[in-house]
Design a protein around this motif. Sequence first.
Motif, PDB file in Angstrom:
ATOM      1  N   ALA A 108       0.815  -1.218   0.000  1.00 53.24           N
ATOM      2  CA  ALA A 108       0.000   0.000   0.000  1.00 53.24           C
ATOM      3  C   ALA A 108       0.845   1.264   0.000  1.00 53.24           C
ATOM      4  CB  ALA A 108      -0.925  -0.002   1.219  1.00 53.24           C
ATOM      5  N   GLY A 109       2.174   1.103   0.099  1.00 50.55           N
ATOM      6  CA  GLY A 109       3.059   2.257   0.038  1.00 50.55           C
ATOM      7  C   GLY A 109       3.615   2.720   1.364  1.00 50.55           C
ATOM      8  N   ALA A 110       3.325   2.026   2.445  1.00 48.83           N
ATOM      9  CA  ALA A 110       3.790   2.451   3.766  1.00 48.83           C
ATOM     10  C   ALA A 110       5.273   2.144   3.964  1.00 48.83           C
ATOM     11  CB  ALA A 110       2.977   1.767   4.857  1.00 48.83           C
ATOM     12  N   ALA A 111       5.930   2.976   4.764  1.00 47.95           N
ATOM     13  CA  ALA A 111       7.278   2.702   5.240  1.00 47.95           C
ATOM     14  C   ALA A 111       7.129   2.027   6.599  1.00 47.95           C
ATOM     15  CB  ALA A 111       8.075   3.994   5.362  1.00 47.95           C
ATOM     16  N   VAL A 112       7.459   0.750   6.664  1.00 46.12           N
ATOM     17  CA  VAL A 112       7.167  -0.055   7.857  1.00 46.12           C
ATOM     18  C   VAL A 112       8.396  -0.185   8.741  1.00 46.12           C
ATOM     19  CG1 VAL A 112       6.395  -2.297   8.709  1.00 46.12           C
ATOM     20  CG2 VAL A 112       5.391  -1.340   6.626  1.00 46.12           C
ATOM     21  N   THR A 113       8.199   0.045  10.017  1.00 44.90           N
ATOM     22  CA  THR A 113       9.211  -0.212  11.039  1.00 44.90           C
ATOM     23  C   THR A 113       8.795  -1.462  11.798  1.00 44.90           C
ATOM     24  OG1 THR A 113       9.749   2.129  11.325  1.00 44.90           O
ATOM     25  CG2 THR A 113      10.312   0.644  13.129  1.00 44.90           C
ATOM     26  N   GLY A 114       9.751  -2.363  11.992  1.00 39.41           N
ATOM     27  CA  GLY A 114       9.429  -3.568  12.737  1.00 39.41           C
ATOM     28  C   GLY A 114       9.542  -4.815  11.871  1.00 39.41           C
ATOM     29  N   PRO A 115       9.034  -5.914  12.366  1.00 45.27           N
ATOM     30  CA  PRO A 115       8.188  -5.975  13.556  1.00 45.27           C
ATOM     31  C   PRO A 115       8.963  -5.824  14.856  1.00 45.27           C
ATOM     32  CG  PRO A 115       8.592  -8.181  12.744  1.00 45.27           C
ATOM     33  CD  PRO A 115       9.202  -7.256  11.746  1.00 45.27           C
ATOM     34  N   ILE A 116       8.305  -5.208  15.818  1.00 43.47           N
ATOM     35  CA  ILE A 116       8.799  -5.185  17.190  1.00 43.47           C
ATOM     36  C   ILE A 116       8.075  -6.315  17.912  1.00 43.47           C
ATOM     37  CG2 ILE A 116       8.870  -3.877  19.343  1.00 43.47           C
ATOM     38  CD1 ILE A 116       9.073  -1.342  17.674  1.00 43.47           C
ATOM     39  N   ASP A 117       8.812  -7.367  18.206  1.00 43.01           N
ATOM     40  CA  ASP A 117       8.218  -8.567  18.795  1.00 43.01           C
ATOM     41  C   ASP A 117       8.249  -8.480  20.319  1.00 43.01           C
ATOM     42  OD1 ASP A 117       7.771  -9.792  16.312  1.00 43.01           O
ATOM     43  OD2 ASP A 117       9.815 -10.576  16.254  1.00 43.01           O
ATOM     44  N   ILE A 118       7.086  -8.330  20.909  1.00 39.77           N
ATOM     45  CA  ILE A 118       6.994  -8.315  22.370  1.00 39.77           C
ATOM     46  C   ILE A 118       7.115  -9.755  22.866  1.00 39.77           C
ATOM     47  CG2 ILE A 118       5.631  -7.580  24.334  1.00 39.77           C
ATOM     48  CD1 ILE A 118       6.534  -5.314  22.479  1.00 39.77           C
ATOM     49  N   GLN A 119       7.975  -9.977  23.846  1.00 42.64           N
ATOM     50  CA  GLN A 119       8.239 -11.317  24.345  1.00 42.64           C
ATOM     51  C   GLN A 119       7.280 -11.715  25.475  1.00 42.64           C
ATOM     52  OE1 GLN A 119      10.871 -13.206  22.703  1.00 42.64           O
ATOM     53  NE2 GLN A 119      10.344 -11.459  21.403  1.00 42.64           N
ATOM     54  N   GLU A 120       7.263 -13.018  25.757  1.00 39.40           N
ATOM     55  CA  GLU A 120       6.358 -13.552  26.788  1.00 39.40           C
ATOM     56  C   GLU A 120       6.551 -12.858  28.135  1.00 39.40           C
ATOM     57  OE1 GLU A 120       3.922 -15.523  26.617  1.00 39.40           O
ATOM     58  OE2 GLU A 120       4.137 -16.716  24.796  1.00 39.40           O
ATOM     59  N   ALA A 121       7.791 -12.522  28.474  1.00 43.12           N
ATOM     60  CA  ALA A 121       8.072 -11.920  29.780  1.00 43.12           C
ATOM     61  C   ALA A 121       7.301 -10.618  29.980  1.00 43.12           C
ATOM     62  CB  ALA A 121       9.571 -11.672  29.926  1.00 43.12           C
ATOM     63  N   PHE A 122       7.056  -9.888  28.899  1.00 44.07           N
ATOM     64  CA  PHE A 122       6.349  -8.615  29.009  1.00 44.07           C
ATOM     65  C   PHE A 122       4.947  -8.812  29.581  1.00 44.07           C
ATOM     66  CE2 PHE A 122       4.244  -4.759  27.778  1.00 44.07           C
ATOM     67  CZ  PHE A 122       5.228  -3.790  27.661  1.00 44.07           C
ATOM     68  N   PHE A 123       4.302  -9.931  29.243  1.00 43.96           N
ATOM     69  CA  PHE A 123       2.924 -10.177  29.679  1.00 43.96           C
ATOM     70  C   PHE A 123       2.830 -11.108  30.883  1.00 43.96           C
ATOM     71  CE2 PHE A 123       2.766  -9.575  24.979  1.00 43.96           C
ATOM     72  CZ  PHE A 123       2.145  -8.338  24.993  1.00 43.96           C
ATOM     73  N   ASN A 124       3.967 -11.569  31.383  1.00 48.16           N
ATOM     74  CA  ASN A 124       3.982 -12.496  32.513  1.00 48.16           C
ATOM     75  C   ASN A 124       3.737 -11.739  33.817  1.00 48.16           C
ATOM     76  OD1 ASN A 124       4.489 -14.426  34.472  1.00 48.16           O
ATOM     77  ND2 ASN A 124       6.225 -15.301  33.372  1.00 48.16           N
ATOM     78  N   PRO A 125       2.671 -12.077  34.565  1.00 45.46           N
ATOM     79  CA  PRO A 125       2.383 -11.366  35.817  1.00 45.46           C
ATOM     80  C   PRO A 125       3.545 -11.400  36.811  1.00 45.46           C
ATOM     81  CG  PRO A 125       0.522 -12.747  35.185  1.00 45.46           C
ATOM     82  CD  PRO A 125       1.659 -13.112  34.271  1.00 45.46           C
ATOM     83  N   LYS A 126       4.361 -12.444  36.751  1.00 48.44           N
ATOM     84  CA  LYS A 126       5.477 -12.567  37.693  1.00 48.44           C
ATOM     85  C   LYS A 126       6.572 -11.528  37.422  1.00 48.44           C
ATOM     86  CE  LYS A 126       4.763 -17.541  38.287  1.00 48.44           C
ATOM     87  NZ  LYS A 126       5.344 -18.898  38.105  1.00 48.44           N
ATOM     88  N   ASP A 127       6.580 -10.963  36.220  1.00 48.73           N
ATOM     89  CA  ASP A 127       7.626 -10.002  35.856  1.00 48.73           C
ATOM     90  C   ASP A 127       7.162  -8.552  35.917  1.00 48.73           C
ATOM     91  OD1 ASP A 127       9.582 -11.948  35.294  1.00 48.73           O
ATOM     92  OD2 ASP A 127       8.698 -12.312  33.324  1.00 48.73           O
ATOM     93  N   LYS A 128       5.929  -8.324  36.377  1.00 52.22           N
ATOM     94  CA  LYS A 128       5.374  -6.974  36.265  1.00 52.22           C
ATOM     95  C   LYS A 128       6.129  -5.939  37.102  1.00 52.22           C
ATOM     96  CE  LYS A 128       1.736  -7.607  39.769  1.00 52.22           C
ATOM     97  NZ  LYS A 128       0.266  -7.571  40.000  1.00 52.22           N
ATOM     98  N   LEU A 129       6.651  -6.339  38.280  1.00 51.14           N
ATOM     99  CA  LEU A 129       7.378  -5.373  39.108  1.00 51.14           C
ATOM    100  C   LEU A 129       8.742  -5.056  38.506  1.00 51.14           C
ATOM    101  CD1 LEU A 129       6.484  -6.552  42.734  1.00 51.14           C
ATOM    102  CD2 LEU A 129       5.498  -4.677  41.393  1.00 51.14           C
TER     103      LEU A 129
END
Length: 306
Positions: A108-129
């Motif tokens: 479509a003509g966009a200049a794309v940055t990424g992908p920025i892959d968010i890892q499992e640790a980001f969503f792990n409740p044990k790592d929130k602090l």
Amino acid sequence: MINFRYHMVSLAAVFLALAVGAVFGTAAANGLASDVLSDSLSAAHKANKQLRQTADDLQAEASHKDDYINETAPAVLRSTLVGRRVVVVTTPSGRDHADGVIEKLELAGAAVTGPIDIQEAFFNPKDKLDLLALTRRSAPSSTLPANSDGVETASALLAKVLLTPDPPGAPLVASRSVVLSAYADAGYLTGPKRIDRPADAAVLVTGAAYVEQDSADRNRAIVTMAAQLGTAGRIVLAGTAAGDGSAIEAVRGDEALTGRISTVDGVAGAQGHVVTALALAERIAADRVGSYGTAEGADALTPRQR
């Protein structure tokens, strides 16, 4: 007079007749049952063969549909995102679907940055602090949510560095690099550590909802990230489906979020890739928000063309 021996012979004859009758009766019944069973098995084999053929035909049809969509995509998407900068962010379940989305965005003509892959640790409740502490260290002077939710605070900072326009004459390349490098070095994401300019819009690609331990917290965390990206700028949330626990379902069920986040289901296929690009073009050019796809809660299959 009938003697005892006669009684014994008579009883033996009766039992023998019963036994012979049972044998012949069973044989006859088994013969009939065998014929019926054989006919049923033959019919089942024919039905199974027909079902397999139907499944093969449907699979071929689906494949041809994707071929048709891919062949017509250049005409449908041409110039819809020319001159636009788009950042693609993926969750762990959406990583496999990102390439198709990026291909259509670039078409479509966009200049794309990424992908920025968010890892499992980001969503792990044990790592929130730990995530919260890292975020505070990375941007001590930034205006971020004042709570103990590491995902919300970190997502707000990511959204800020990815989508917030630079002040006139003061590009924030260095600060963006500091934040992205900090998260990458800590294992919370993979992707570019330097982004020269913020994006005009973002696509968050996700997949099936979590179902294992802590699934409710992890699923909410993805919605939290989408909400923060939607607060900072224009965003399309693209997912595989809108089932229980999915981010698509959560956003479509929240009136506040549907007012600023477009959603697209079916991102595992070519149709979802094209519709995601169209939804983003609509979000940028017309500032319209919509829910697109075939799953529950979708307003239409694709955005209206104007």
